[in-house]
Write an enzyme that holds these catalytic residues in place. Structure first.
Site, PDB file in Angstrom:
ATOM      1  N   ARG B  56      99.230   8.921   4.836  1.00 19.15           N
ATOM      2  CA  ARG B  56      99.655   8.799   6.233  1.00 19.15           C
ATOM      3  C   ARG B  56     100.611   9.946   6.509  1.00 19.15           C
ATOM      4  O   ARG B  56     101.011  10.675   5.591  1.00 19.15           O
ATOM      5  CB  ARG B  56     100.234   7.430   6.577  1.00 19.15           C
ATOM      6  CG  ARG B  56     100.896   6.626   5.528  1.00 19.15           C
ATOM      7  CD  ARG B  56     102.105   7.262   4.932  1.00 19.15           C
ATOM      8  NE  ARG B  56     103.058   7.627   5.966  1.00 19.15           N
ATOM      9  CZ  ARG B  56     104.017   8.520   5.841  1.00 19.15           C
ATOM     10  NH1 ARG B  56     104.163   9.205   4.707  1.00 19.15           N
ATOM     11  NH2 ARG B  56     104.854   8.794   6.814  1.00 19.15           N
ATOM     12  N   GLY B  57     100.981  10.084   7.785  1.00 17.51           N
ATOM     13  CA  GLY B  57     101.783  11.239   8.181  1.00 17.51           C
ATOM     14  C   GLY B  57     100.827  12.262   8.764  1.00 17.51           C
ATOM     15  O   GLY B  57      99.866  12.672   8.115  1.00 17.51           O
ATOM     16  N   ALA B  58     101.098  12.683   9.989  1.00 16.06           N
ATOM     17  CA  ALA B  58     100.133  13.495  10.730  1.00 16.06           C
ATOM     18  C   ALA B  58      99.676  14.739   9.951  1.00 16.06           C
ATOM     19  O   ALA B  58      98.465  14.964   9.798  1.00 16.06           O
ATOM     20  CB  ALA B  58     100.716  13.869  12.096  1.00 16.06           C
ATOM     21  N   ARG B  99      91.776   7.619  12.455  1.00 14.44           N
ATOM     22  CA  ARG B  99      92.978   7.122  13.154  1.00 14.44           C
ATOM     23  C   ARG B  99      93.117   7.892  14.463  1.00 14.44           C
ATOM     24  O   ARG B  99      92.806   9.080  14.516  1.00 14.44           O
ATOM     25  CB  ARG B  99      94.250   7.279  12.303  1.00 14.44           C
ATOM     26  CG  ARG B  99      94.265   6.312  11.093  1.00 14.44           C
ATOM     27  CD  ARG B  99      95.620   6.299  10.391  1.00 14.44           C
ATOM     28  NE  ARG B  99      96.619   5.563  11.141  1.00 14.44           N
ATOM     29  CZ  ARG B  99      97.919   5.563  10.831  1.00 14.44           C
ATOM     30  NH1 ARG B  99      98.372   6.280   9.824  1.00 14.44           N
ATOM     31  NH2 ARG B  99      98.768   4.853  11.546  1.00 14.44           N
ATOM     32  N   GLN B 203     108.040   2.578   5.958  1.00 14.20           N
ATOM     33  CA  GLN B 203     107.953   3.947   5.435  1.00 14.20           C
ATOM     34  C   GLN B 203     109.324   4.485   5.031  1.00 14.20           C
ATOM     35  O   GLN B 203     109.424   5.285   4.097  1.00 14.20           O
ATOM     36  CB  GLN B 203     107.353   4.887   6.491  1.00 14.20           C
ATOM     37  CG  GLN B 203     105.870   4.720   6.754  1.00 14.20           C
ATOM     38  CD  GLN B 203     105.592   3.744   7.885  1.00 14.20           C
ATOM     39  OE1 GLN B 203     106.423   2.886   8.208  1.00 14.20           O
ATOM     40  NE2 GLN B 203     104.425   3.852   8.485  1.00 14.20           N
ATOM     41  N   ASP B 244     103.621  12.627  15.545  1.00 13.77           N
ATOM     42  CA  ASP B 244     102.181  12.502  15.333  1.00 13.77           C
ATOM     43  C   ASP B 244     101.377  13.244  16.396  1.00 13.77           C
ATOM     44  O   ASP B 244     100.227  13.617  16.170  1.00 13.77           O
ATOM     45  CB  ASP B 244     101.783  11.028  15.279  1.00 13.77           C
ATOM     46  CG  ASP B 244     102.388  10.392  14.039  1.00 13.77           C
ATOM     47  OD1 ASP B 244     103.577  10.036  14.082  1.00 13.77           O
ATOM     48  OD2 ASP B 244     101.688  10.329  13.015  1.00 13.77           O
ATOM     49  N   ASN B 254     105.666   9.315  18.096  1.00 13.84           N
ATOM     50  CA  ASN B 254     106.069   9.194  16.694  1.00 13.84           C
ATOM     51  C   ASN B 254     106.110   7.708  16.357  1.00 13.84           C
ATOM     52  O   ASN B 254     105.869   6.849  17.209  1.00 13.84           O
ATOM     53  CB  ASN B 254     107.430   9.881  16.465  1.00 13.84           C
ATOM     54  CG  ASN B 254     107.738  10.067  14.980  1.00 13.84           C
ATOM     55  OD1 ASN B 254     106.859  10.434  14.203  1.00 13.84           O
ATOM     56  ND2 ASN B 254     108.966   9.797  14.579  1.00 13.84           N
ATOM     57  N   LYS B 255     106.396   7.415  15.125  1.00 15.14           N
ATOM     58  CA  LYS B 255     106.397   6.043  14.608  1.00 15.14           C
ATOM     59  C   LYS B 255     107.165   5.092  15.516  1.00 15.14           C
ATOM     60  O   LYS B 255     108.228   5.435  16.039  1.00 15.14           O
ATOM     61  CB  LYS B 255     107.043   6.065  13.222  1.00 15.14           C
ATOM     62  CG  LYS B 255     107.088   4.740  12.498  1.00 15.14           C
ATOM     63  CD  LYS B 255     105.722   4.123  12.305  1.00 15.14           C
ATOM     64  CE  LYS B 255     104.730   5.119  11.766  1.00 15.14           C
ATOM     65  NZ  LYS B 255     103.329   4.723  12.017  1.00 15.14           N
TER      66      LYS B 255
END
Lengths: 352, 352
Positions: B56-58, B99, B203, B244, B254-255
């Site tokens: 995960r993580g753009a 995603r 995270q 992201d 973002n998250k």
């Protein structure tokens, strides 16, 4: 402490139960998985139960402490007979120190202490029991009044977001913030409740969800960090929260994360209501800076149940309350009425 | 997918590993408890690994997708020989749909698609592998540049608060927000990092804490709701987060929870930096309103591990990203430099 499996149909109004001269607490550490009561026999046990959060929520802590004073009086009388007034004081101090932030704890003990002072009977238990029951009943009555005052501010088809649990479980019964929700629902004006899960202790996911689902009040759970998105997406008209201590200028201590929620509300033009009985107002403090903020074991954050969730070796900071400035609050609602845009002068007048 | 127990000393730079023509992902679902790699053999497996958040993580998703295209080319060539360019397209589409929010995914696939288009070789694998490795290496280089640009804004003895994990684990290596943290630390200017735990996927608690503890960078974990209290208490100079997707006007996805954190920062007069490579900027979108926000399984919120934490019967809303308006961001930092007080015009100029 003794664990009792309930023979009754447990409801959120059973947070604190006094029955047949015995004190029972619904064990909020294990809800919603397990419904069990803890029977407390002494003031020390009562203080430990408050510290360990068998019971939590400022008004419920106050009610529990009042009954704890009855247990203390029983102990003191059994041990010291007519010298019981001297013997009880150390026990009251143990009770008082159980948790620092909720002022309802010292409020209830001070109230009971004043009855003790005035008492000339040599058998204090029956009289103090009566007084503790009055404190309990008055808390429920206050919550119903708060519910009605609060509901009067809320329009048809409103969405309400709440944080932590300021419900029946957190009070003598009915609830403060959830008392407002219940009154709004009863009046047919409630569209939807959104409940922050409320890390780290998950009062929202475990307790508020449990209370509202049982009452068929429509509730959707959110991560604490999702509230701003929920507001941006629409459907939220009010933030309604409880409080653990309100300073003389209207600054509000409440569960950690409340400040974030209220900042998001102000950004989105959403109204903010703090619902709490006057027993939560501490006029001796000039501002929220003076409110003692409890820090609890970092394990609450580092683990979930018995399982560690955080990386090994990382320390954590776990303050469990925060302080929201009065300037961000639209209304403080107590059993005495509504304080709009609270400040020191208005709080002074309201409490007079 | 095949689980591989690592024979190497695992570091945060091993999020995506291409070795001996094989693709391995460090399994971020089970960190920090377990260090294991997942070997992926096909584009479908790669898409599933992205969807399930093995990676995960753009930027890391983008790098993984680039290698996924190599696997797709291998499959397409094995199956269809010289017709491989037709055969690969459905596989690219499966990858692209893994995603929705991180634009780096379609950015990387589009980039690889352009190489495919230009390619006349009948054996594409070696050439595309080379290109995927370049994408990976350029991401690391971009992060190092972001780190240095970002660090140039930050003063001596600064406290930084971050949300989610925008570290080496979220990128090709080094990290975006944590790249800035690493550069600030290397320059001896870092006093303290505070990491939001980042519900619901944790995270921060699981990944950021793991990365920073291993690098001996001082980090303290917070409940997401405690960040405003941390700011009020002092010691926080900057919010530094990743992204992201950044819209053409500088709005930042973002998250979930980032928006809360930034609102609290603005209230407290704390600076806000968004650190992300230009592959995260989507100039095709006029504003953050157009960014697709992924909603994931409510179980992420209702359970912790296999244990249900929320009351039975309560539904949950689980959007995993939020959008912060550009007006709340002080600086967007990419490998091309710094955009102060971002808006559409400045973003246009920066990306030109």
């Amino acid at each position: 402490m003794k664990i009792i499996k309930p023979a009754i149909n447990v409801t959120a109004d059973h947070a604190v139960v006094w029955q047949d001269k015995r004190l029972f607490l619904l064990d909020q550490r294990v809800l919603p998985d397990t419904e069990q009561f803890i029977e407390l026999h002494t003031a020390e046990e009562t203080a430990a139960a408050i510290a360990e959060m068998v019971v939590r929520g400022a008004p419920a802590i106050g009610v529990t402490a009042a009954y704890g004073v009855v247990l203390a009086a029983r102990e003191a009388f059994d041990k010291s007979g007519s010298e019981w007034k001297q013997a009880i004081e150390p026990l009251l101090q143990i009770l008082e120190q159980a948790r620092p932030t909720a002022v309802n704890l010292s409020w209830a003990i001070d109230k009971m202490r004043s009855y003790i002072k005035a008492l000339d009977s040599k058998t204090p238990e029956a009289f103090l029991t009566e007084k503790a029951i009055v404190i309990h009943q008055e808390d429920i009555a206050a919550n119903r009044a708060i519910g009605d005052y609060g509901a009067s501010l809320i329009e048809q088809d409103s969405g309400i977001i709440t944080h932590c649990n300021a419900g029946a479980l957190a009070t003598g019964g009915y609830g403060t913030a959830l008392g407002v929700v219940r009154s709004v629902h009863k009046q047919g004006k409630l569209k939807q409740v959104f409940a922050d899960e409320t890390r780290p202790w998950l009062q929202g996911a475990r307790l508020t969800a449990w209370e509202l689902v049982r009452d068929n009040i429509p509730v959707i759970l959110l991560a604490d960090g999702a509230a701003a998105s929920r507001m941006a997406a629409g459907g939220v008209d009010w933030v309604v929260v409880g409080s653990d201590r309100i300073a003389g200028n209207g600054d509000v201590a409440n569960k950690i994360g409340t400040f974030h929620l209220i900042l998001a509300a102000k950004y989105h033009g959403i109204n903010v209501m703090v619902a709490a009985p006057t027993s939560t107002v501490d006029m001796s403090l000039a501002s929220g800076n003076d409110i003692p903020i409890e820090e609890r074991d970092p394990q609450e954050l580092l683990a979930c149940g018995n399982k560690r969730i955080a990386a090994e070796g990382v320390p954590a900071w776990n303050p469990v309350f925060d302080v929201t400035p009065a300037s961000l609050v639209d209304a403080i609602v107590t059993e005495k009425g509504i304080v709009l845009e609270p400040d020191a002068e208005k709080m002074q007048k309201h409490m007079a």
